[in-house]
Structure formats: C-alpha cells, structure tokens
Design an enzyme around this catalytic site. Structure first.
Site, PDB file in Angstrom:
ATOM      1  N   THR A 125       1.994   5.474  -1.866  1.00 37.87           N
ATOM      2  CA  THR A 125       1.502   6.593  -1.071  1.00 37.87           C
ATOM      3  C   THR A 125       0.542   6.140   0.030  1.00 37.87           C
ATOM      4  O   THR A 125      -0.379   5.359  -0.218  1.00 37.87           O
ATOM      5  CB  THR A 125       0.794   7.617  -1.969  1.00 37.87           C
ATOM      6  N   LYS A 150       1.407  11.110   3.401  1.00 38.10           N
ATOM      7  CA  LYS A 150       0.744  12.403   3.393  1.00 38.10           C
ATOM      8  C   LYS A 150       0.519  12.886   4.825  1.00 38.10           C
ATOM      9  O   LYS A 150      -0.091  12.192   5.655  1.00 38.10           O
ATOM     10  CB  LYS A 150      -0.603  12.306   2.672  1.00 38.10           C
ATOM     11  N   ASP A 224       7.560  21.293  -4.224  1.00 40.44           N
ATOM     12  CA  ASP A 224       6.571  20.740  -5.144  1.00 40.44           C
ATOM     13  C   ASP A 224       5.702  21.867  -5.668  1.00 40.44           C
ATOM     14  O   ASP A 224       5.912  22.381  -6.762  1.00 40.44           O
ATOM     15  CB  ASP A 224       5.740  19.667  -4.462  1.00 40.44           C
ATOM     16  N   LYS A 246       6.680  17.306 -12.052  1.00 39.01           N
ATOM     17  CA  LYS A 246       5.465  16.635 -12.498  1.00 39.01           C
ATOM     18  C   LYS A 246       5.105  17.172 -13.879  1.00 39.01           C
ATOM     19  O   LYS A 246       5.125  18.392 -14.104  1.00 39.01           O
ATOM     20  CB  LYS A 246       4.306  16.887 -11.533  1.00 39.01           C
ATOM     21  N   ASP A 296       7.964   8.769  -7.778  1.00 38.81           N
ATOM     22  CA  ASP A 296       6.663   8.633  -7.117  1.00 38.81           C
ATOM     23  C   ASP A 296       5.591   8.589  -8.203  1.00 38.81           C
ATOM     24  O   ASP A 296       4.959   9.594  -8.515  1.00 38.81           O
ATOM     25  CB  ASP A 296       6.440   9.810  -6.154  1.00 38.81           C
TER      26      ASP A 296
END
Length: 327
Positions: A125, A150, A224, A246, A296
């Site tokens: 990231t 990001k 997400d 997640k 990720d």
C-alpha cells in the site's frame, strides 16, 4: 474444565504515519482474544474501526460479554446468530477456528481451503500524500507485482499520473475510500483507464452507489465500505464488478468463506483485504485469499514491530501461517 475466554487491547506502533482520505494512523490498536480448553489456546485478533462506529473499548466489552456463552460450549455457528458482524465477532470466530485446529490436530486450512494453501501475491500500500512523495514511495516498491494506492481527494489526477509513471511494471489498484463524488468520478475513471489501472475501490460514499449503474466502468470497480456480509451482495449487482472481503467487516472467517462463494456465484471478482493489524489478524485471511483475484494483506509490513511468530513475507508473496502463529 470449561472453555475460558480472555481478551485484551494491544497497540502496535506503525513504522510511519499511514494516510487515507479520512485521516492518518500512527498505531494499530487491536483487540486480542484467547480461548482456552484442555491446555490448548486459540487466538484471534480484530481491528475496531471508527468508520463503522467501533471503539477498542466497546469491542473489548462485547467480546468479554460473550465469555459465558463460550464457557457453555458455544460453537462458531452459535456465534453467527448471537453476535452482529464486526470486529468483536471476528476475534472470537478466528480464536475458535484456531482452537479447533489445535484440539483436533488438523490444520484450519483443511476446512477453509479448497486447494493446498500456498504463498500468494499481496499488494503493498502507498498511503495518500503529495504526488511527488507518492511517486517516490511507488518507485521504492516498483519491483512489487501489485500496488494499492490510496487516493480520494477532489482531484487525484496528479497523484495517479505520478504513481503510474513511477511504477510502470506494477499492477495498480486505486483505493478512493469513499472520497470521490458525482462531480469528479467520471474524469478520474477515464484517466484511470488511460493509465491502465486494474481496479478502483469504493470511489463513492457507501449508500450513494446508485450513480454507478448509470456511468461506464472503463476500469472495474470494487465495493469495500458498501459491502460487509452476504446480505449486501444482491443489491450491489450492476453497480460493482468486485467486492473486498475483510474479516473485521464479515465478523470472521466463517461468514467470509460463505460470502466469497456467494460472490463468485453472482459474478463478482473477489479481493481479500485487511485493516492495519498484525500477522495474527492476517493469518486466517491468507487462507481466504487462496483463490481470490486480488490479495491485500500487507498490514504487518506497515508496523514498526509485529507479533512473534509472524507471517513470512518474501518479495511480493505472503505465505500461509505456521501452526505456531494460527490455525
């Protein structure tokens, strides 16, 4: 002797500040859950997330409140019905998976994986910052196969161009963290297509996804913040091309495995992601990611120090957990 649940708050400083569109983090504040039975211990970790109304204190309290049920023999299936999805349920669910493996002598992967678990490529990231700084960071990681960048400001064009130029050999995912809106999403998507970006995560705020049904997707879009559990999937068809699973959103590996399979049935691509946590939090997610399209799970790489033992990261790959760590 009945099963015993204990939990505590742990804090792991980051190697440097981690920036997204909603702010900066300097430490990973996590809750660690341990369930003991017959001399064996199962461990799980969760990362309470303010975005979802969670605090470490509140999550710790919720975990401890379930200790009587665990002492009474509550199973992972009982847990799904008793607790809402989120960080607290995740820590308990993963601790139960780990305990079951240790009591049975059979690795968690036997039940969680459809194939023999292997090292998988994980994204690295790049946090939000000035275009020049982001380009420097991307250049430093340009040997990686996959970069997650990001973004999420009103104008990210310079950032996108800088990173794409600095890491020409890497596949790039952009994560806007709900930071774009109707006024700028189209130009960002068009530029992303020109730069050969592979995927864009959560461009719009959760709950404002409807516009995505009426604009072209020159780059695939991944939900997400708009997707937490299986119950969310049907309403996202036609809006998103992929989903990010997640464990802290689904409330554990048990729900996450079912969600992955249902997402495949509906035609979604699958990313397995994480909050910023330690190797203990990533370990069950590595099993989930064995047949994902994107993984990720670089949270531990952002820490100044990880747990011991830890996951093994080598180049672009993260290996399945050792039994000493989890599962």
């Amino acid at each position: 002797m009945p099963r015993q649940l204990t939990a505590r708050i742990d804090s792991f400083p980051l190697a440097k500040a981690f920036n997204i569109s909603r702010g900066a983090k300097t430490a990973a504040d996590v809750v660690t859950c341990t369930i003991s039975e017959n001399g064996k211990q199962g461990h799980g970790e969760c990362v309470p997330y303010k975005r979802y109304g969670e605090t470490v204190e509140g999550v710790l309290e919720a975990i401890e409140a379930y200790s009587a049920a665990i002492a009474g023999g509550a199973s992972r299936q009982d847990l799904q019905a008793a607790m809402k999805p989120g960080a607290a349920r995740n820590a308990i669910d993963c601790a139960l998976w780990d305990l079951e493996a240790k009591l049975s002598g059979q690795r968690a992967a036997v039940h969680a994986c459809k194939i023999l678990p292997r090292p998988v490529p994980t994204a690295v990231t790049i946090s939000l910052g000035d275009p020049a700084d982001m380009a420097d960071e991307a250049r430093a990681h340009s040997s990686q196969k996959l970069l997650k960048v990001k973004v999420g400001t009103s104008d990210d064009r310079a950032r996108m161009q800088a990173v794409a130029s600095a890491a020409r050999g890497a596949e790039i995912i952009l994560d806007a963290n709900e930071g774009w809106d109707e006024s700028n999403i189209r130009e960002h998507l068009l530029l992303a297509a020109e730069l050969h970006i592979s995927l864009i995560e959560q461009p719009l705020p959760a709950g404002k996804d409807e516009i995505l049904a009426h604009i072209p997707h020159p780059v695939p879009l991944c939900a997400d913040e708009s997707v937490h559990t299986i119950a969310d999937l049907d309403q996202l068809t036609g809006l998103y091309d992929a989903i990010n699973i997640k464990l802290d959103k689904t409330g554990g590996l048990t729900e996450a495995l079912q969600m992955r399979d249902r997402a495949r049935e509906l035609g979604f691509g699958v990313m397995v992601g994480c909050m910023v946590g330690t190797s203990l939090a990533m370990a069950p997610a590595v099993l989930l990611g064995q047949n994902a399209d994107w993984v990720d799970l670089d949270g531990p790489l952002l820490l100044a120090r990880d747990r011991t033992p830890a996951l093994s990261y080598s180049g672009s790959l993260v290996s399945p957990p050792s039994p000493e760590l989890w599962g």
